[in-house]
Design a protein around this motif. Structure first.
Motif, PDB file in Angstrom:
ATOM      1  N   GLU A 268      38.338  45.114  27.672  1.00  0.00           N
ATOM      2  CA  GLU A 268      37.387  43.838  28.006  1.00  0.00           C
ATOM      3  C   GLU A 268      38.510  42.941  28.474  1.00  0.00           C
ATOM      4  O   GLU A 268      39.340  42.623  28.024  1.00  0.00           O
ATOM      5  N   THR A 269      37.946  42.399  29.507  1.00  0.00           N
ATOM      6  CA  THR A 269      39.034  41.342  30.387  1.00  0.00           C
ATOM      7  C   THR A 269      38.113  40.471  31.210  1.00  0.00           C
ATOM      8  O   THR A 269      36.788  40.509  31.155  1.00  0.00           O
ATOM      9  N   ILE A 270      38.653  39.696  32.150  1.00  0.00           N
ATOM     10  CA  ILE A 270      37.819  38.508  32.878  1.00  0.00           C
ATOM     11  C   ILE A 270      38.217  39.169  34.461  1.00  0.00           C
ATOM     12  O   ILE A 270      39.472  39.233  34.678  1.00  0.00           O
ATOM     13  N   ARG A 271      37.447  38.998  35.296  1.00  0.00           N
ATOM     14  CA  ARG A 271      37.749  39.326  36.675  1.00  0.00           C
ATOM     15  C   ARG A 271      36.973  37.854  37.514  1.00  0.00           C
ATOM     16  O   ARG A 271      36.068  37.463  36.822  1.00  0.00           O
ATOM     17  N   GLN A 272      37.129  37.975  38.546  1.00  0.00           N
ATOM     18  CA  GLN A 272      36.540  36.964  39.478  1.00  0.00           C
ATOM     19  C   GLN A 272      35.833  37.247  40.886  1.00  0.00           C
ATOM     20  O   GLN A 272      36.103  38.172  41.287  1.00  0.00           O
ATOM     21  N   HIS A 273      34.649  36.725  40.801  1.00  0.00           N
ATOM     22  CA  HIS A 273      33.797  37.000  41.752  1.00  0.00           C
ATOM     23  C   HIS A 273      34.248  36.215  43.153  1.00  0.00           C
ATOM     24  O   HIS A 273      35.261  35.385  43.055  1.00  0.00           O
ATOM     25  N   LYS A 274      33.839  36.813  44.176  1.00  0.00           N
ATOM     26  CA  LYS A 274      34.119  36.209  45.439  1.00  0.00           C
ATOM     27  C   LYS A 274      33.934  34.548  45.668  1.00  0.00           C
ATOM     28  O   LYS A 274      34.840  34.043  46.261  1.00  0.00           O
TER      29      LYS A 274
END
Length: 607
Positions: free
Chosen positions: A355-361
């Motif tokens: 589980e982690t965090i990613r970034q939308h465009k």
């Protein structure tokens, strides 16, 4: 030894045969061996080349050297041949000549020469055999070459038999001259060599299922057009009805003069590839239709594939990210994760549900659950990684809301116990008897229960079939109902002034929660914790803003503002800013707490 009259006649005939245009002496100049026998097989003439081939010089007319002047004769397989059975003896006996026969001559020194023999039988005018002439030459080199070629052919055929690919050959007319076991296995039959044409299969079909005549198959096409054909697809039907898809690679063969001599064909069974293609197509369809984001990258972290789920999750089109580093999906504070992930992938590890965090465009942060697996090539080497990312933002929000709800419930339960204790204490101070105490406590608990109902969301209020609606003044009176007894100075404990405000939808719950928090804290620490305390709630309007001022007096003096914010304070701020879109301030004056709550009128009235 001088030749007899008959032998002289034979030599004359032989001379005429050997040299129709010149002198018999030319016999000695010929590079091939020549010798003449009478009808009894006695040698009456031979040249120097013959003696060199024999390795000896036999005596003319010697009965010990009948039929041939060699030391010994052998068949090509090494079996001894008596002179009386040699080609010359057979020709004299039968009157039939020999053309390009082969026999092995053994010399006195043990060396052996393969001779190519041509014998012409000599006959008189009456057709009677009078002798024969043998012209022979050393053919050892050509024989050895032929043996070597035969061995190479057998070796080559052995190699072809051992190959897993189906291989067969035809002559120039398309008749099959060779096939290996792999071909027989593919066809399911064994064609008859020299008769079956173009292909050994039972039946042939084009990839679309159309019947394919044998004389129109790829091999027939290659022979007809005299050109190789590479990778044409067809299907062979076995006698049991099973069809085997294959790729054909027929190649024409030509001799040194450029004449077509035949063709060789390799058939590649593509059943496995067909299954793999179908499987790959199904997997590709599954990947493309998946709601999860699925992408692949190489060992340098460069994106190599991108499905529709990834486009929906991250906002990028495939052409925008393929070829780009996967770190474009990572927030700045997460960039160090990628080297660690790649290191684990190179070691062959699989990463599950990370589980982690990613970034939308558009810059929005997304909570995801990530699974990363190594990708291997046909040799088992790790060449990249596949990633499956699932959006867990809603789940994380739900978990956070659940945690908040549990903390709120815990806080409320504690407050209710504290408030209950305060109510008992207050009732005990003013009660003249046990009955009066019980009555006062019962009444206040009933009011407290009624007020608590107003703090529940509409879906929890099973007594109501419609959304909650009320007015702010009504709600305040319900919340403060447990404290409605007059203070010691005869004045009401709580006074409400100013305009009322209709409340609708979730605003009822939000205001009830806030007012319950204010009243609970006042009962625990402020004006409502003592008999003579008062609360003044003043309502006012300013354009589209509605303000509520909560002012406490007569309670314990406030020495200082609390150093730490409790859960109730944090919950209050979150409710005001998040749910009502308003603002709240507190003034910890020594004479009593002052709370000012301001919200948009439309927000409070919304249903």
């Amino acid at each position: 030894m001088k030749p007899s009259a008959d032998q002289t006649e034979i030599l004359k005939l032989a001379g005429d045969t050997l040299d129709d245009v010149g002198n018999y002496a030319l016999l000695e100049l010929l590079p091939v061996g020549v010798y003449v026998c009478d009808r009894d097989g006695l040698i009456i003439r031979y040249n120097r080349a013959a003696a060199e081939l024999w390795g000896r010089s036999p005596r003319i007319g010697d009965p010990a050297d009948r039929f041939c002047g060699s030391w010994r004769l052998r068949y090509l397989n090494g079996t001894y041949v008596p002179h009386i059975e040699c080609p010359m003896a057979v020709a004299l006996a039968t009157g039939e000549g020999v053309r390009d026969g082969e026999i092995m001559v053994e010399r006195p020194d043990g060396s052996r020469v393969v001779a190519l023999v041509s014998i012409e039988v000599l006959k008189n005018a009456d057709g009677e055999v009078t002798g024969a002439i043998n012209v022979f030459r050393d053919n050892t080199e050509q024989y050895n070459l032929r043996i070597a070629l035969g061995e190479r052919k057998r070796e080559f055929e052995s190699i072809l038999q051992a190959l897993p690919a189906a291989i067969y050959a035809t002559d120039a007319e398309g008749r099959i001259t060779f096939y290996n076991e792999a071909a027989a296995e593919l066809w399911g039959v064994r064609p008859e060599l020299g008769k079956s044409e173009f292909c050994g299969s039972w039946k042939l079909y084009w990839p679309d299922g159309t019947f394919l005549p044998h004389d129109e198959c790829p091999m027939a096409m290659a022979l007809k057009e005299k050109r190789p054909i590479s990778g044409m697809e067809a299907a062979a039907e076995r006698p049991d009805g099973e069809r085997i898809p294959f790729l054909a690679f027929p190649t024409p063969l030509f001799d040194t003069a450029g004449e077509l001599t035949g063709a060789v064909n390799m058939l590649m069974d593509i059943r496995g590839r067909k299954i793999a293609d179908e499987t790959a197509q199904r997997l590709a369809a599954i990947v493309e239709s998946s709601d999860d984001a699925i992408l692949s990258k190489d060992l340098n972290g460069i994106i190599t594939s991108w499905n529709n789920g990834a486009e929906r999750l991250y906002g990028y089109k495939a052409h925008e990210v393929i070829g780009q580093p996967v770190t474009i999906l990572m927030p700045e504070d997460r960039q160090d994760e990628e080297p660690q992930i790649l290191a684990r992938i190179r070691r062959g590890e699989r990463i599950d549900h990370y589980e982690t965090i990613r970034q939308h465009k558009n810059g929005t942060l997304i909570h995801i659950s990530l699974t990363v697996s190594p990708l291997r090539d046909g040799q088992g080497r790790i060449v990249g990684a596949s990633k499956i990312a699932r959006d867990i933002t809603e789940r994380r929000q739900a978990e956070e809301q659940q945690r908040l709800l549990l903390r709120e419930m815990n806080h409320r339960v504690k407050n209710l116990f504290t408030l209950s204790s305060s109510l008992v204490t207050l009732c005990a101070r003013s009660a003249a008897s046990t009955e009066e105490l019980v009555s006062g406590v019962r009444e206040r608990f009933a009011a407290l229960a009624q007020a608590h109902t107003l703090t529940l969301p509409p879906t929890w209020n099973v007594a109501s079939d419609e959304g909650q609606t009320t007015t702010l003044h009504t709600l305040i009176r319900s919340i403060l109902l447990p404290f409605e007894k007059k203070a010691g100075d005869g004045e009401p404990r709580a006074v409400i002034t100013g305009p009322d405000l209709p409340l609708g939808g979730s605003a009822v719950t939000n205001f009830a929660l806030l007012l319950h928090e204010f009243a609970t804290n006042a009962a625990k620490y402020g004006a409502l914790s003592v008999p003579d305390g008062h609360v003044h709630i003043a309502c006012s309007e300013d354009g589209d803003q509605f303000a509520l001022t909560w002012r406490e007096s007569g309670g314990p003096p406030i020495e200082r503002e609390p150093a730490d914010e409790g859960f109730g304070t944090l919950l209050t701020r979150a409710t005001v800013k998040g749910s009502l879109g308003g603002r709240i301030t507190r003034d910890w004056a020594s004479e009593g707490l002052v709370i000012v709550l301001s919200v948009a009128r439309d927000q409070a009235m919304a249903r």
